[in-house]
Scaffold this motif. Structure first.
Motif, PDB file in Angstrom:
ATOM      1  N   GLN A  62       0.768  -1.244  -0.071  1.00  0.00           N
ATOM      2  CA  GLN A  62      -0.230  -0.031   0.147  1.00  0.00           C
ATOM      3  C   GLN A  62       0.933   1.103  -0.010  1.00  0.00           C
ATOM      4  N   ASN A  63       1.915   1.290   1.020  1.00  0.00           N
ATOM      5  CA  ASN A  63       2.787   2.250   1.008  1.00  0.00           C
ATOM      6  C   ASN A  63       3.383   2.684  -0.423  1.00  0.00           C
ATOM      7  N   ARG A  64       4.180   1.635  -0.965  1.00  0.00           N
ATOM      8  CA  ARG A  64       4.775   1.721  -2.291  1.00  0.00           C
ATOM      9  C   ARG A  64       3.875   2.387  -3.352  1.00  0.00           C
ATOM     10  N   LEU A  65       2.581   1.798  -3.383  1.00  0.00           N
ATOM     11  CA  LEU A  65       1.755   2.160  -4.441  1.00  0.00           C
ATOM     12  C   LEU A  65       1.344   3.642  -4.166  1.00  0.00           C
ATOM     13  N   LEU A  66       1.044   4.003  -3.082  1.00  0.00           N
ATOM     14  CA  LEU A  66       0.809   5.307  -2.535  1.00  0.00           C
ATOM     15  C   LEU A  66       1.828   6.245  -3.142  1.00  0.00           C
ATOM     16  N   PHE A  67       3.109   5.999  -2.443  1.00  0.00           N
ATOM     17  CA  PHE A  67       4.120   6.916  -2.877  1.00  0.00           C
ATOM     18  C   PHE A  67       4.661   7.100  -4.264  1.00  0.00           C
ATOM     19  N   LYS A  68       4.349   6.031  -5.010  1.00  0.00           N
ATOM     20  CA  LYS A  68       5.070   5.959  -6.093  1.00  0.00           C
ATOM     21  C   LYS A  68       3.780   6.836  -7.030  1.00  0.00           C
ATOM     22  N   SER A  69       2.674   6.683  -6.661  1.00  0.00           N
ATOM     23  CA  SER A  69       1.604   7.327  -7.308  1.00  0.00           C
ATOM     24  C   SER A  69       1.708   8.946  -7.071  1.00  0.00           C
ATOM     25  N   ILE A  70       1.790   9.269  -5.787  1.00  0.00           N
ATOM     26  CA  ILE A  70       2.005  10.596  -5.459  1.00  0.00           C
ATOM     27  C   ILE A  70       3.155  11.383  -6.288  1.00  0.00           C
ATOM     28  N   CYS A  71       4.055  10.568  -6.374  1.00  0.00           N
ATOM     29  CA  CYS A  71       5.260  11.077  -6.924  1.00  0.00           C
ATOM     30  C   CYS A  71       5.144  11.287  -8.640  1.00  0.00           C
ATOM     31  N   SER A  72       4.035  10.427  -9.005  1.00  0.00           N
ATOM     32  CA  SER A  72       3.943  10.460 -10.587  1.00  0.00           C
ATOM     33  C   SER A  72       2.785  11.445 -10.851  1.00  0.00           C
ATOM     34  N   LEU A  73       2.355  12.195  -9.952  1.00  0.00           N
ATOM     35  CA  LEU A  73       1.172  13.014 -10.107  1.00  0.00           C
ATOM     36  C   LEU A  73       1.558  14.494 -10.911  1.00  0.00           C
ATOM     37  N   PRO A  74       0.900  14.940 -12.071  1.00  0.00           N
ATOM     38  CA  PRO A  74       1.444  16.099 -12.584  1.00  0.00           C
ATOM     39  C   PRO A  74       1.589  17.264 -11.574  1.00  0.00           C
ATOM     40  N   ASP A  75       2.410  18.350 -12.314  1.00  0.00           N
ATOM     41  CA  ASP A  75       2.409  19.494 -11.399  1.00  0.00           C
ATOM     42  C   ASP A  75       1.256  20.211 -11.268  1.00  0.00           C
ATOM     43  N   ASP A  76       1.068  21.249 -10.769  1.00  0.00           N
ATOM     44  CA  ASP A  76      -0.060  21.882 -10.298  1.00  0.00           C
ATOM     45  C   ASP A  76      -0.692  22.323 -11.568  1.00  0.00           C
ATOM     46  N   ARG A  77       0.235  22.903 -12.562  1.00  0.00           N
ATOM     47  CA  ARG A  77      -0.319  23.406 -13.636  1.00  0.00           C
ATOM     48  C   ARG A  77      -1.113  22.686 -14.734  1.00  0.00           C
ATOM     49  N   ASN A  78      -0.549  21.338 -14.558  1.00  0.00           N
ATOM     50  CA  ASN A  78      -1.004  20.454 -15.345  1.00  0.00           C
ATOM     51  C   ASN A  78      -2.230  19.412 -14.834  1.00  0.00           C
ATOM     52  N   LEU A  79      -2.738  19.713 -13.576  1.00  0.00           N
ATOM     53  CA  LEU A  79      -3.752  18.828 -13.095  1.00  0.00           C
ATOM     54  C   LEU A  79      -4.843  19.276 -13.642  1.00  0.00           C
ATOM     55  N   SER A  80      -6.007  18.121 -13.858  1.00  0.00           N
ATOM     56  CA  SER A  80      -7.159  18.318 -14.518  1.00  0.00           C
ATOM     57  C   SER A  80      -8.270  19.088 -13.635  1.00  0.00           C
ATOM     58  N   ARG A  81      -7.874  19.350 -12.276  1.00  0.00           N
ATOM     59  CA  ARG A  81      -8.411  20.611 -11.407  1.00  0.00           C
ATOM     60  C   ARG A  81      -7.513  20.512 -10.343  1.00  0.00           C
ATOM     61  N   PRO A  82      -7.606  21.810  -9.744  1.00  0.00           N
ATOM     62  CA  PRO A  82      -6.968  21.925  -8.365  1.00  0.00           C
ATOM     63  C   PRO A  82      -6.959  20.764  -7.406  1.00  0.00           C
ATOM     64  N   LEU A  83      -6.042  20.602  -6.506  1.00  0.00           N
ATOM     65  CA  LEU A  83      -6.299  19.635  -5.410  1.00  0.00           C
ATOM     66  C   LEU A  83      -7.098  20.311  -4.421  1.00  0.00           C
ATOM     67  N   ASP A  84      -8.295  19.761  -3.980  1.00  0.00           N
ATOM     68  CA  ASP A  84      -9.109  20.081  -2.714  1.00  0.00           C
ATOM     69  C   ASP A  84      -8.229  20.014  -1.644  1.00  0.00           C
ATOM     70  N   THR A  85      -8.839  20.672  -0.607  1.00  0.00           N
ATOM     71  CA  THR A  85      -8.115  20.734   0.779  1.00  0.00           C
ATOM     72  C   THR A  85      -7.739  19.424   1.474  1.00  0.00           C
ATOM     73  N   GLU A  86      -8.590  18.587   1.283  1.00  0.00           N
ATOM     74  CA  GLU A  86      -8.413  17.211   1.993  1.00  0.00           C
ATOM     75  C   GLU A  86      -7.095  16.580   1.208  1.00  0.00           C
ATOM     76  N   GLU A  87      -7.291  16.691  -0.235  1.00  0.00           N
ATOM     77  CA  GLU A  87      -6.059  15.844  -0.836  1.00  0.00           C
ATOM     78  C   GLU A  87      -4.763  16.641  -0.758  1.00  0.00           C
ATOM     79  N   GLN A  88      -4.515  17.907  -0.450  1.00  0.00           N
ATOM     80  CA  GLN A  88      -3.524  18.637  -0.004  1.00  0.00           C
ATOM     81  C   GLN A  88      -3.182  18.015   1.325  1.00  0.00           C
ATOM     82  N   GLU A  89      -3.861  17.812   2.095  1.00  0.00           N
ATOM     83  CA  GLU A  89      -3.528  17.521   3.511  1.00  0.00           C
ATOM     84  C   GLU A  89      -3.143  16.220   3.570  1.00  0.00           C
ATOM     85  N   TYR A  90      -3.893  14.989   2.766  1.00  0.00           N
ATOM     86  CA  TYR A  90      -3.314  13.838   2.857  1.00  0.00           C
ATOM     87  C   TYR A  90      -2.183  13.501   2.184  1.00  0.00           C
ATOM     88  N   ILE A  91      -1.802  14.194   0.968  1.00  0.00           N
ATOM     89  CA  ILE A  91      -0.487  14.039   0.408  1.00  0.00           C
ATOM     90  C   ILE A  91       0.500  14.481   1.186  1.00  0.00           C
TER      91      ILE A  91
END
Length: 327
Positions: free
Chosen positions: A170-199
């Motif tokens: 779980q931790n490996r999938l989570l970490f690798k997926s977070i590191c693969s997220l696009p930068d803020d400018r290329n997200l389909s929409r801005p991260l909401d507050t919960e998503e930012q806190e969890y990441i």
């Protein structure tokens, strides 16, 4: 001698013994020497992998060449009979090679340092650290006093292995997926507050952060984020690894040890030698159910060698030696 023609025979109670075991005993001593002579962690890791590779070669050779006594009972087909014999040979080889080597190796460690490896497990409603210590005390008592069984360890180690493997994947999938997220400018929409806190919590402060919701909710949010941003493809396997339950066509895939071992992500992340060992132990031999329900009539599934294999597995999971890369 690594490979030789083995002759297995039946005892009156139909349990199996190896008639010509001298070459096996000699080779196990050689394999034990690889572990005991390792000078550092890198050498030790290579020794462990080489032993697992040798074990695989030996088992495949014995499967084709060993003499096995004629079976008593009815089989629906010759294929079913061969599969049954294959499991019996796997069980014998696993205990006689890996079980014997690990038990002797752990005994050497304890004699030299008066302790065996301690690990820290995830603290949930059930304190897995307390359970681990109970199993460890039982095992140390068994190898110290020459007992054949460590019954507490036999019963609890499969659950500890499942919990440790589940958390790590779980931790490996989570970490690798977070590191693969696009930068803020290329997200389909801005991260909401919960998503930012969890990441932020996952990347910087996992141990001390108190989540305000259940695992299924928090990890569900992460899974939805990764799928939305194209980091993961929607699949029951990935959802199961992250949240505990995957969904596909109105079917549920629950996170269990066997389910984890069959995932593509496990095949991608876990070294082949370790993945084959865990599949042999928990899928082919179904050791967990054999211990819990006593389904074996001609083999002692509480055998201390099996406990030794499971302890080595849980230590190698805790140190992430079973994985192909670091995260």
């Amino acid at each position: 001698m690594k490979l030789y023609h083995k002759v297995f025979k039946n005892r009156p109670d139909l349990s199996i013994y190896l008639e010509n075991q001298e070459p096996l005993v000699s080779y196990c001593d050689e394999l034990l020497g690889r572990l005991s002579s390792s000078q550092n962690m890198e050498e030790l890791c290579e020794a462990k992998k080489s032993i697992l590779k040798d074990f695989r070669d030996i088992y495949l050779f014995d499967l084709r060449n060993a003499e096995f006594p004629e079976l008593i009972g009815h089989f629906k087909s010759e294929k079913e009979k061969r599969r049954f014999v294959g499991k019996k040979i796997l069980l014998q080889d696993m205990v006689r090679y890996l079980g014997s080597i690990y038990k002797k190796y752990h005994t050497l460690i304890y004699e030299n340092s008066s302790e065996l490896p301690a690990i820290e497990m995830k603290k949930l409603a059930i304190d897995y650290n307390e359970i681990y210590q109970k199993a460890m005390d039982d095992y140390i008592s068994a190898i110290t006093y020459g007992r054949k069984h460590a019954i507490t360890a036999s019963f609890v180690l499969p659950s500890l292995i499942e919990q440790g493997l589940s958390t790590n994947l779980q931790n490996r999938l989570l970490f690798k997926s977070i590191c693969s997220l696009p930068d803020d400018r290329n997200l389909s929409r801005p991260l909401d507050t919960e998503e930012q806190e969890y990441i932020s919590a996952f990347l910087h402060n996992t141990r001390n952060f108190q989540f305000n919701a259940s695992e299924s909710y928090v990890m569900g949010k992460m899974y939805e984020l990764f799928v939305r941003e194209g980091v993961l493809k929607a699949s029951a396997e990935m959802e199961m690894i992250l949240t505990g339950v995957g969904h596909e066509r109105q079917k549920k895939l629950t996170r269990t040890l066997n389910a984890l071992l069959e995932t593509n992500f496990a095949r991608k992340e876990i070294r082949t030698e370790y993945l084959e060992l865990m599949k042999d132990l928990f899928v082919k031999l179904n050791i967990r159910n054999s211990i819990m329900h006593g389904v074996g009539e001609t083999f002692d599934y509480l055998n201390l060698g099996i406990v030794s294999i499971m302890f080595q597995l849980i230590w190698d999971i805790a140190t992430c030696e079973i994985f192909k890369d670091e995260v």
